[in-house]
Design a protein around this motif. Sequence first.
Motif, PDB file in Angstrom:
ATOM      1  N   PHE A  43     128.057 -60.251  71.053  1.00  0.00           N
ATOM      2  CA  PHE A  43     128.229 -58.969  71.743  1.00  0.00           C
ATOM      3  C   PHE A  43     129.570 -58.922  72.463  1.00  0.00           C
ATOM      4  O   PHE A  43     130.153 -59.952  72.820  1.00  0.00           O
ATOM      5  N   LYS A  44     130.039 -57.711  72.647  1.00  0.00           N
ATOM      6  CA  LYS A  44     131.261 -57.467  73.400  1.00  0.00           C
ATOM      7  C   LYS A  44     130.870 -56.873  74.744  1.00  0.00           C
ATOM      8  O   LYS A  44     130.071 -55.940  74.819  1.00  0.00           O
ATOM      9  N   ARG A  45     131.405 -57.401  75.818  1.00  0.00           N
ATOM     10  CA  ARG A  45     131.050 -56.980  77.169  1.00  0.00           C
ATOM     11  C   ARG A  45     131.339 -55.493  77.373  1.00  0.00           C
ATOM     12  O   ARG A  45     132.420 -55.005  77.013  1.00  0.00           O
ATOM     13  N   ALA A  46     130.365 -54.771  77.936  1.00  0.00           N
ATOM     14  CA  ALA A  46     130.546 -53.357  78.254  1.00  0.00           C
ATOM     15  C   ALA A  46     131.396 -53.208  79.510  1.00  0.00           C
ATOM     16  O   ALA A  46     131.441 -54.097  80.369  1.00  0.00           O
TER      17      ALA A  46
ATOM     18  N   MET B 213     116.168 -60.483  71.644  1.00  0.00           N
ATOM     19  CA  MET B 213     116.043 -60.141  70.236  1.00  0.00           C
ATOM     20  C   MET B 213     116.370 -61.284  69.288  1.00  0.00           C
ATOM     21  O   MET B 213     116.462 -61.095  68.082  1.00  0.00           O
ATOM     22  N   GLY B 214     116.604 -62.476  69.800  1.00  0.00           N
ATOM     23  CA  GLY B 214     116.923 -63.599  68.939  1.00  0.00           C
ATOM     24  C   GLY B 214     116.927 -64.881  69.737  1.00  0.00           C
ATOM     25  O   GLY B 214     116.357 -64.957  70.823  1.00  0.00           O
ATOM     26  N   ASP B 215     117.577 -65.892  69.238  1.00  0.00           N
ATOM     27  CA  ASP B 215     117.625 -67.184  69.913  1.00  0.00           C
ATOM     28  C   ASP B 215     118.743 -67.241  70.943  1.00  0.00           C
ATOM     29  O   ASP B 215     118.549 -67.692  72.054  1.00  0.00           O
ATOM     30  N   GLU B 216     119.933 -66.784  70.567  1.00  0.00           N
ATOM     31  CA  GLU B 216     121.056 -66.789  71.501  1.00  0.00           C
ATOM     32  C   GLU B 216     121.852 -65.496  71.369  1.00  0.00           C
ATOM     33  O   GLU B 216     122.035 -64.971  70.266  1.00  0.00           O
ATOM     34  N   LEU B 217     122.312 -64.997  72.503  1.00  0.00           N
ATOM     35  CA  LEU B 217     123.218 -63.854  72.550  1.00  0.00           C
ATOM     36  C   LEU B 217     124.556 -64.389  73.028  1.00  0.00           C
ATOM     37  O   LEU B 217     124.666 -64.920  74.134  1.00  0.00           O
ATOM     38  N   ILE B 218     125.568 -64.256  72.194  1.00  0.00           N
ATOM     39  CA  ILE B 218     126.836 -64.947  72.423  1.00  0.00           C
ATOM     40  C   ILE B 218     127.951 -63.936  72.661  1.00  0.00           C
ATOM     41  O   ILE B 218     128.146 -63.018  71.864  1.00  0.00           O
TER      42      ILE B 218
ATOM     43  N   MET C 181     122.129 -54.238  79.116  1.00  0.00           N
ATOM     44  CA  MET C 181     122.279 -54.462  77.674  1.00  0.00           C
ATOM     45  C   MET C 181     122.007 -55.924  77.331  1.00  0.00           C
ATOM     46  O   MET C 181     121.257 -56.240  76.399  1.00  0.00           O
ATOM     47  N   VAL C 182     122.611 -56.824  78.088  1.00  0.00           N
ATOM     48  CA  VAL C 182     122.416 -58.252  77.841  1.00  0.00           C
ATOM     49  C   VAL C 182     120.955 -58.638  78.061  1.00  0.00           C
ATOM     50  O   VAL C 182     120.381 -59.422  77.292  1.00  0.00           O
ATOM     51  N   HIS C 183     120.322 -58.076  79.095  1.00  0.00           N
ATOM     52  CA  HIS C 183     118.919 -58.389  79.401  1.00  0.00           C
ATOM     53  C   HIS C 183     118.020 -58.101  78.203  1.00  0.00           C
ATOM     54  O   HIS C 183     117.175 -58.929  77.841  1.00  0.00           O
TER      55      HIS C 183
END
Length: 336
Positions: A182-185, A201-206, A194-196
Amino acid sequence: MSMRSTSGWYRNRNHKTKTHRPVTLVKENIDKTLLLRSYLAPKHWPLWLAIGLLRVATFLPIPILHYLGEALGMLLYHSVPSRRRAARINLKQAYPERSDSAIDALNKKSFRSLGISVFETGIAWFKKSSVLQRQCQVEGKKHLDQAMARNKGVILLTGHFTTLEMGGRLIGTCVDRYNAVFKRAHDPLFNAIMVHYRSKMGDELIETRNVRAIIRGLKNGHATWFGPDQDFADQEIVFTPFLGGIASTLTATAKLARMTGAAVVPFYPVRLDKGQGYKLIILPALDDFPSGDIEADCARVNKTIEAMVYSCPEQYLWSHKRFKTQPDRRTNIYAA
């Protein structure tokens, strides 16, 4: 670039419920800007109210949400002239043979789709995964299964469609190991929200710039959502053709594939007519990729995304200033 199964996420391979380990947001240290409790001051209440209303709206029937979304899209079309103009410039470049009236008609369709995407974001964040799964058709899943069977990771190559949020969640139903980038808002509260939700939705949000975490996930056999079709001026880029113009193109897709041995599997989500749900279209993995010629590889990535866009242009995010960065940095095709 952007993305994002809840614990107990529904997997359609065996039609069983699969329990994941706790979701992790990849950060070196705790980032207090991502803590929702940091945003309880009155100045943040309007956004909290908007998120609350979005959650309530998800209880409405899908056709009504589409109607409201189209109305919101037309409001944006008329009230944000700079984005309307940017979309028109992009469309005219991509479809030089079309008349002005045809370009304007497609532009309005794209803004209606953008409006619908606002409500889809709420659905993707708040709806149960089993409900979403029943609304999704998957075409070409065998291509992803074959790539995952290699156990070298998969780069899920896609574009920034207005269905991005829903597509990012649904593609996670097709694999057991799934990371997203993801790109920071710009707004810190919206970024934290958004990050929360995406981190469930998966294992890691990078975060985009955490290259080591992306590489680690791929080497561990994860499928990783990756949408490189935005304008970049401060990262490693080359300039290659895209949608009728010349676009700054990340070299990361080819470099990640080379460093990890990951397959590159293109996919894109399509919103079906009349609230009939969604279709994920998964294409065969790119063969002989990377080739070792970085410019040719980047051009191929753009060509692959371009073909997806031309297949459903009304659902692409044309309002993004994709061609702002040019070889001659003094050039700005969006200048008034």
